[in-house]
Scaffold this motif. Sequence first.
Motif, PDB file in Angstrom:
ATOM      1  N   ILE A 156      45.705  37.126  37.814  1.00  0.00           N
ATOM      2  CA  ILE A 156      45.945  36.120  38.850  1.00  0.00           C
ATOM      3  C   ILE A 156      45.647  36.770  40.199  1.00  0.00           C
ATOM      4  N   ASN A 157      44.862  36.079  41.004  1.00  0.00           N
ATOM      5  CA  ASN A 157      44.553  36.528  42.361  1.00  0.00           C
ATOM      6  C   ASN A 157      44.847  35.370  43.305  1.00  0.00           C
ATOM      7  N   VAL A 158      45.720  35.603  44.273  1.00  0.00           N
ATOM      8  CA  VAL A 158      46.075  34.580  45.255  1.00  0.00           C
ATOM      9  C   VAL A 158      45.533  35.025  46.609  1.00  0.00           C
ATOM     10  N   LYS A 159      44.635  34.240  47.150  1.00  0.00           N
ATOM     11  CA  LYS A 159      44.069  34.505  48.486  1.00  0.00           C
ATOM     12  C   LYS A 159      44.933  33.764  49.503  1.00  0.00           C
ATOM     13  N   LEU A 160      45.555  34.510  50.406  1.00  0.00           N
ATOM     14  CA  LEU A 160      46.444  33.935  51.423  1.00  0.00           C
ATOM     15  C   LEU A 160      45.720  33.864  52.754  1.00  0.00           C
ATOM     16  N   PHE A 161      45.846  32.722  53.433  1.00  0.00           N
ATOM     17  CA  PHE A 161      45.131  32.512  54.692  1.00  0.00           C
ATOM     18  C   PHE A 161      46.021  32.608  55.920  1.00  0.00           C
ATOM     19  N   LYS A 162      47.332  32.420  55.783  1.00  0.00           N
ATOM     20  CA  LYS A 162      48.246  32.474  56.928  1.00  0.00           C
ATOM     21  C   LYS A 162      49.168  33.677  56.754  1.00  0.00           C
ATOM     22  N   LEU A 163      48.778  34.755  57.368  1.00  0.00           N
ATOM     23  CA  LEU A 163      49.521  36.006  57.245  1.00  0.00           C
ATOM     24  C   LEU A 163      50.163  36.355  58.583  1.00  0.00           C
TER      25      LEU A 163
END
Length: 176
Positions: free
Chosen positions: A55-62
């Motif tokens: 599973i890979n979760v790409k986060l945009f709001k860091l």
Amino acid sequence: MWKWLVLGCWIALQTMCMSHVTFTNLKCHSYNVKYSIFPTCQIKAVNRSHKYLNINVKLFKLPINDVWLKVKFMRFDNGYKPVFFDLSYDACKFLKDNNNPLARLFYNTFRNSSNMNHSCPYNHDILVDKLWTGNLEKGFATYVPIRNGDFAIFTEWITNKVPRSSVKIYFRISEK
């Protein structure tokens, strides 16, 4: 009478410790694609009986400073129904203190396969790499008495009090 009870417990303990876990399905869903996406959400087969999850979760709001996790353990019985307990906890607080025994049991199954090994804030994408079925056999199947059948773990990830994504892991427990 007590001899029969001891014999029954010993037989039950042997069958619990000899359970085999097989992943059957995996569903990853992002409620807001401007917040996160799942580039990878798959089950890979090593051989007929052993599989692992990626599973890979790409986060945009860091950065992410506030994470709540809801976990539901489900059993298939004419549809998936709650079977064990629902667990809801502050993931940031748990990763700092590690004081909830049920959450620790759940966390230990994927801790070595993930980069979720520090407390908040999270300034990077989330990875679960090669979560092998043996991790579940050593974790839940050894310590928690679960009978054979089809099960699921439904998780919902919440940040800033807004549900962001869900991951549903389906698996089968059978005798070896």
